[in-house]
Scaffold this motif. Structure first.
Motif, PDB file in Angstrom:
ATOM      1  N   GLN A 182      -5.095   4.704   0.616  1.00 22.85           N
ATOM      2  CA  GLN A 182      -4.623   4.010   0.045  1.00 22.85           C
ATOM      3  C   GLN A 182      -5.401   2.722  -0.713  1.00 22.85           C
ATOM      4  O   GLN A 182      -5.911   2.453  -1.683  1.00 22.85           O
ATOM      5  CB  GLN A 182      -3.427   3.109  -0.062  1.00 22.85           C
ATOM      6  N   TYR A 183      -5.467   1.642   0.198  1.00 26.15           N
ATOM      7  CA  TYR A 183      -6.345   0.360   0.611  1.00 26.15           C
ATOM      8  C   TYR A 183      -8.037   1.258  -0.069  1.00 26.15           C
ATOM      9  O   TYR A 183      -8.873   0.803  -0.776  1.00 26.15           O
ATOM     10  CB  TYR A 183      -6.473  -0.270   1.775  1.00 26.15           C
ATOM     11  N   GLU A 184      -8.349   2.367   0.810  1.00 21.06           N
ATOM     12  CA  GLU A 184      -9.490   2.419  -0.075  1.00 21.06           C
ATOM     13  C   GLU A 184      -9.813   3.298  -0.953  1.00 21.06           C
ATOM     14  O   GLU A 184     -10.340   2.504  -1.581  1.00 21.06           O
ATOM     15  CB  GLU A 184      -9.862   4.135   1.083  1.00 21.06           C
ATOM     16  N   ALA A 185      -8.953   3.996  -1.578  1.00 22.66           N
ATOM     17  CA  ALA A 185      -8.739   4.159  -3.097  1.00 22.66           C
ATOM     18  C   ALA A 185      -8.881   2.889  -3.857  1.00 22.66           C
ATOM     19  O   ALA A 185      -9.703   2.944  -4.942  1.00 22.66           O
ATOM     20  CB  ALA A 185      -8.144   5.058  -3.179  1.00 22.66           C
ATOM     21  N   PHE A 186      -8.131   1.737  -3.581  1.00 26.46           N
ATOM     22  CA  PHE A 186      -7.970   0.911  -4.473  1.00 26.46           C
ATOM     23  C   PHE A 186      -9.523  -0.213  -4.253  1.00 26.46           C
ATOM     24  O   PHE A 186      -9.752  -0.039  -5.058  1.00 26.46           O
ATOM     25  CB  PHE A 186      -6.662  -0.315  -4.553  1.00 26.46           C
ATOM     26  N   HIS A 187      -9.411  -0.425  -2.915  1.00 22.74           N
ATOM     27  CA  HIS A 187     -10.806  -0.648  -2.785  1.00 22.74           C
ATOM     28  C   HIS A 187     -12.184  -0.201  -3.403  1.00 22.74           C
ATOM     29  O   HIS A 187     -12.766  -1.290  -3.739  1.00 22.74           O
ATOM     30  CB  HIS A 187     -11.346  -0.355  -1.540  1.00 22.74           C
ATOM     31  N   ASN A 188     -12.171   0.999  -3.360  1.00 28.05           N
ATOM     32  CA  ASN A 188     -13.674   1.338  -4.325  1.00 28.05           C
ATOM     33  C   ASN A 188     -13.315   1.525  -5.602  1.00 28.05           C
ATOM     34  O   ASN A 188     -14.249   1.505  -6.515  1.00 28.05           O
ATOM     35  CB  ASN A 188     -13.340   2.545  -3.924  1.00 28.05           C
ATOM     36  N   GLU A 189     -11.937   1.009  -5.945  1.00 25.34           N
ATOM     37  CA  GLU A 189     -12.129   1.351  -7.746  1.00 25.34           C
ATOM     38  C   GLU A 189     -12.210   0.309  -7.925  1.00 25.34           C
ATOM     39  O   GLU A 189     -12.648  -0.151  -9.440  1.00 25.34           O
ATOM     40  CB  GLU A 189     -10.472   1.744  -7.960  1.00 25.34           C
ATOM     41  N   TYR A 190     -11.162  -0.854  -7.162  1.00 26.64           N
ATOM     42  CA  TYR A 190     -11.878  -2.477  -7.856  1.00 26.64           C
ATOM     43  C   TYR A 190     -12.162  -3.032  -7.181  1.00 26.64           C
ATOM     44  O   TYR A 190     -12.061  -4.690  -7.572  1.00 26.64           O
ATOM     45  CB  TYR A 190     -10.271  -2.899  -7.705  1.00 26.64           C
ATOM     46  N   HIS A 191     -12.913  -3.152  -6.271  1.00 27.76           N
ATOM     47  CA  HIS A 191     -14.223  -4.399  -5.082  1.00 27.76           C
ATOM     48  C   HIS A 191     -14.876  -4.876  -6.492  1.00 27.76           C
ATOM     49  O   HIS A 191     -15.782  -5.482  -5.894  1.00 27.76           O
ATOM     50  CB  HIS A 191     -14.324  -3.353  -4.183  1.00 27.76           C
ATOM     51  N   MET A 194       0.764  -1.617   0.010  1.00 29.69           N
ATOM     52  CA  MET A 194      -0.094  -0.061  -0.026  1.00 29.69           C
ATOM     53  C   MET A 194       1.059   1.177   0.216  1.00 29.69           C
ATOM     54  O   MET A 194       0.408   2.319   0.450  1.00 29.69           O
ATOM     55  CB  MET A 194      -0.946   0.067   0.914  1.00 29.69           C
ATOM     56  N   GLN A 195       2.071   0.567  -0.733  1.00 30.51           N
ATOM     57  CA  GLN A 195       3.330   2.211  -0.851  1.00 30.51           C
ATOM     58  C   GLN A 195       2.850   2.855  -1.472  1.00 30.51           C
ATOM     59  O   GLN A 195       1.686   2.409  -2.699  1.00 30.51           O
ATOM     60  CB  GLN A 195       4.580   1.794  -0.721  1.00 30.51           C
ATOM     61  N   THR A 196       2.801   4.099  -2.242  1.00 34.64           N
ATOM     62  CA  THR A 196       2.167   4.979  -3.207  1.00 34.64           C
ATOM     63  C   THR A 196       3.099   4.423  -4.875  1.00 34.64           C
ATOM     64  O   THR A 196       2.226   4.235  -5.567  1.00 34.64           O
ATOM     65  CB  THR A 196       2.790   6.577  -3.346  1.00 34.64           C
ATOM     66  N   SER A 197       4.026   4.169  -4.328  1.00 38.91           N
ATOM     67  CA  SER A 197       4.819   3.321  -5.233  1.00 38.91           C
ATOM     68  C   SER A 197       4.071   2.389  -6.031  1.00 38.91           C
ATOM     69  O   SER A 197       4.360   1.771  -7.531  1.00 38.91           O
ATOM     70  CB  SER A 197       6.545   3.031  -5.040  1.00 38.91           C
ATOM     71  N   SER A 233     -13.227  -4.164   4.468  1.00 35.72           N
ATOM     72  CA  SER A 233     -14.152  -3.315   4.028  1.00 35.72           C
ATOM     73  C   SER A 233     -12.927  -2.236   4.607  1.00 35.72           C
ATOM     74  O   SER A 233     -11.953  -1.852   5.740  1.00 35.72           O
ATOM     75  CB  SER A 233     -15.301  -2.801   4.541  1.00 35.72           C
ATOM     76  N   PRO A 234     -12.347  -0.605   3.492  1.00 40.13           N
ATOM     77  CA  PRO A 234     -12.264   0.275   4.401  1.00 40.13           C
ATOM     78  C   PRO A 234     -12.386   0.807   5.701  1.00 40.13           C
ATOM     79  O   PRO A 234     -11.510   0.890   6.664  1.00 40.13           O
ATOM     80  CB  PRO A 234     -12.060   1.257   3.610  1.00 40.13           C
ATOM     81  N   ASP A 235     -13.584   0.610   5.799  1.00 41.24           N
ATOM     82  CA  ASP A 235     -13.615   1.033   7.664  1.00 41.24           C
ATOM     83  C   ASP A 235     -13.766  -0.421   8.508  1.00 41.24           C
ATOM     84  O   ASP A 235     -12.808   0.957   9.419  1.00 41.24           O
ATOM     85  CB  ASP A 235     -14.854   1.540   7.793  1.00 41.24           C
ATOM     86  N   GLU A 236     -13.028  -1.907   8.098  1.00 36.02           N
ATOM     87  CA  GLU A 236     -12.872  -2.438   8.978  1.00 36.02           C
ATOM     88  C   GLU A 236     -11.358  -2.066   9.007  1.00 36.02           C
ATOM     89  O   GLU A 236     -10.530  -1.864  10.298  1.00 36.02           O
ATOM     90  CB  GLU A 236     -13.343  -3.643   8.443  1.00 36.02           C
ATOM     91  N   VAL A 237     -10.590  -2.215   8.614  1.00 38.16           N
ATOM     92  CA  VAL A 237      -9.633  -1.935   8.386  1.00 38.16           C
ATOM     93  C   VAL A 237      -8.924  -0.578   8.580  1.00 38.16           C
ATOM     94  O   VAL A 237      -7.364  -0.137   9.503  1.00 38.16           O
ATOM     95  CB  VAL A 237      -8.584  -1.224   6.641  1.00 38.16           C
TER      96      VAL A 237
END
Length: 176
Positions: free
Chosen positions: A136-145, A66-69, A161-165
């Motif tokens: 980072q996780y929320e953006a990825f999750h929202n895009e690809y879930h 979950m690094q920006t890179s 879910s992002p909230d659980e994380v």
């Protein structure tokens, strides 16, 4: 994930030193002729705590991919796969979710082995960890879930879910 332990050790110890210097400030100031030395030393200790906490968070985010890179690298690979290759794109998304799940599970499995003795330090570390991972996780999750997962295997890839994380990380050391 255990490589993050050394940074947690440093943060704990520097934090204890900082607490001691705070408690003893008046007494130390009265006994020292060069008070600027003590001020500089306290600043160094405070910076060392912050650096150790940041290094800890960096190791954890790296393990979770979950690094920006990592996000940039994933997006480049994803865009390189033709839109018509839904299976290829799906495999890449599944791999990214799997890496995150493995990293978070590794962190949670080692939860009992890591101690942070100072309540304010626990609070700060939980916030820093959550702020490093969750966006980072929320953006990825929202895009690809909603990727092309079969319903039978959906929970195998999207475990959190992002909230659980966010809540898991904020409360990792028992902070409120």
């Amino acid at each position: 994930i255990m490589s993050a332990c050394k940074y947690l050790f440093l943060a704990n110890n520097f934090s204890k030193l900082d607490d001691f210097l705070s408690e003893m400030k008046e007494q130390l100031d009265n006994n020292l002729s060069n008070k600027t030395w003590l001020s500089r030393y306290r600043l160094t200790v405070t910076q060392s705590v912050s650096e150790a906490l940041s290094a800890f968070c960096k190791v954890v985010t790296t393990v979770m991919a979950m690094q920006t890179s990592d996000t940039t690298d994933f997006q480049s690979k994803y865009n390189a796969i033709p839109i018509s290759d839904k299976q290829g794109r799906g495999r890449l998304v599944k791999a990214k979710f799997s890496m995150f799940n493995s990293g978070l599970n590794a962190l949670l499995e080692n939860q009992g082995a890591w101690r942070v003795s100072s309540p304010p330090l626990r609070e700060k570390l939980g916030r820093m960890l959550s702020e490093a991972v969750t966006p980072q996780y929320e953006a990825f999750h929202n895009e690809y879930h909603k990727s092309n997962f079969s319903k039978r295997h959906l929970d195998q890839y999207i475990k959190f879910s992002p909230d659980e994380v966010r809540m898991l990380l904020l409360r990792f050391w028992g902070a409120n």
